[in-house]
Design a protein around this motif. Structure first.
Motif, PDB file in Angstrom:
ATOM      1  N   UNK A 218       0.839  -1.198   0.000  1.00  0.00           N
ATOM      2  CA  UNK A 218       0.000   0.000   0.000  1.00  0.00           C
ATOM      3  C   UNK A 218       0.876   1.251   0.000  1.00  0.00           C
ATOM      4  N   UNK A 219       0.542   2.165  -0.900  1.00  0.00           N
ATOM      5  CA  UNK A 219       1.241   3.446  -0.953  1.00  0.00           C
ATOM      6  C   UNK A 219       0.403   4.509  -0.261  1.00  0.00           C
ATOM      7  N   UNK A 220       1.054   5.459   0.368  1.00  0.00           N
ATOM      8  CA  UNK A 220       0.413   6.648   0.922  1.00  0.00           C
ATOM      9  C   UNK A 220       1.346   7.810   0.670  1.00  0.00           C
ATOM     10  N   UNK A 221       0.870   8.806  -0.045  1.00  0.00           N
ATOM     11  CA  UNK A 221       1.707   9.969  -0.391  1.00  0.00           C
ATOM     12  C   UNK A 221       3.066   9.560  -0.960  1.00  0.00           C
ATOM     13  N   UNK A 222       3.049   8.564  -1.831  1.00  0.00           N
ATOM     14  CA  UNK A 222       4.270   8.176  -2.527  1.00  0.00           C
ATOM     15  C   UNK A 222       5.222   7.294  -1.750  1.00  0.00           C
ATOM     16  N   UNK A 223       4.815   6.899  -0.534  1.00  0.00           N
ATOM     17  CA  UNK A 223       5.668   6.019   0.272  1.00  0.00           C
ATOM     18  C   UNK A 223       4.993   4.669   0.485  1.00  0.00           C
ATOM     19  N   UNK A 224       5.786   3.633   0.730  1.00  0.00           N
ATOM     20  CA  UNK A 224       5.213   2.337   1.088  1.00  0.00           C
ATOM     21  C   UNK A 224       4.797   2.403   2.549  1.00  0.00           C
ATOM     22  N   UNK A 225       3.485   2.288   2.813  1.00  0.00           N
ATOM     23  CA  UNK A 225       3.009   2.389   4.192  1.00  0.00           C
ATOM     24  C   UNK A 225       2.549   1.039   4.742  1.00  0.00           C
TER      25      UNK A 225
END
Ligand SMILES: Nc1ncnc2c1ncn2[C@@H]1O[C@H](COP(=O)(O)OP(=O)(O)O)[C@@H](O)[C@H]1O
Ligand SMILES: [Mg+2]
Length: 248
Positions: A218-225
């Protein structure tokens, strides 16, 4: 159809920024990720979280500002023109809106991406085999507008497989389809993976689709979260519980 085994993908410290006016937006923000050969990875996250940008960078449609993408032994982010064109021929790409050419028949749509290489006749046999594999035998001469959305996506999948890719990138491939048709498209992708050993990265925000993949990133704001192995010690058929438990 030949088997290619399935590519490995190694992503390290990947960054992509877009300038919009005076603002600078970091669409992919230091992503590091290894994808095993033959795995099917669901890329999830809210709209705008960077799923498409990441797929485009893996497919060398977008460049990287920093970091590397390495597919098998090829560092994609370091490729120059001729090598880049060769690499793009080796990767299959499937889009949400199919992107078929409306004036071409189903058969010619499947052949279109490889046409500069050799003549049309050389590719017809393979294209027919692929159309058969995606359940469209007999529809070779139809035009895209004569097909349902699910059938058009099957054509797009056959087209993506023309170059016998070890890696298939699919950007919300079921996003335009009803849930039953979407599930059938995923069945097809999983079956193709099992038979031909491809690695598949698939962006989706449908939990019923993500839950059937081997892994969820899952990505959140371009990061792997979030990064979960969905095959870990459980019955792979039990996807409803899995989806509920993971709050996909
Ligand atoms: N060509 C572009 N120019 C400017 N901003 C872009 C461009 N492509 C994507 N973005 C921005 O990058 C972020 C990630 O977009 P995207 O990868 O399309 O997300 P997703 O596919 O998860 O919806 C969003 O904020 C989007 O607006
Ligand atoms: Mg997107």
């Amino acid at each position: 159809m030949e088997s290619t085994g399935g590519s490995t993908v190694r992503i390290s410290g990947l960054v992509r920024q877009f300038r919009t006016g005076a603002e600078r937006l970091t669409a992919i923000d230091d992503v590091t990720l290894d994808v095993a050969s033959g795995s099917v990875v669901a890329l999830t996250g809210a709209s705008g979280s960077g799923k498409s940008t990441l797929l485009h960078m893996i497919g060398a449609i977008e460049h990287a500002d920093r970091g590397t993408v390495t597919v098998d032994d090829v560092e994609v982010t370091g490729l120059r023109r001729a090598a880049l064109a060769r690499y793009r021929q080796r990767v299959g790409f499937v889009f949400q809106r199919y992107h078929l050419l409306p004036a071409l028949t189903v058969l010619d749509n499947v052949i279109a991406p490889v046409l500069p290489r050799r003549g049309r006749d050389d590719h017809v046999t393979r294209a027919r085999e692929l159309l058969d594999a995606v359940g469209l035998a007999g529809r070779e001469r139809a035009l895209p507008a004569q097909l349902s959305g699910g059938q058009q996506q099957r054509v797009a999948i056959a087209r993506a497989l023309m170059g016998a890719p070890g890696l298939l990138l699919a950007d919300e491939p079921t996003g335009n389809l009803d849930s039953t048709t979407g599930a059938q498209i995923l069945d097809l992708l999983l079956d193709l993976r099992d038979r031909h050993g491809m690695t598949i990265l698939l962006a989706t925000h449908e939990r019923s689709i993500a839950a059937r993949c081997d892994r969820l990133v899952r990505l959140g704001d371009g990061r792997v979260v979030e990064d979960v192995d969905l095959t870990d010690g459980e019955d792979p058929a039990d996807t409803f519980d899995r989806a509920a438990r993971l709050r996909l």
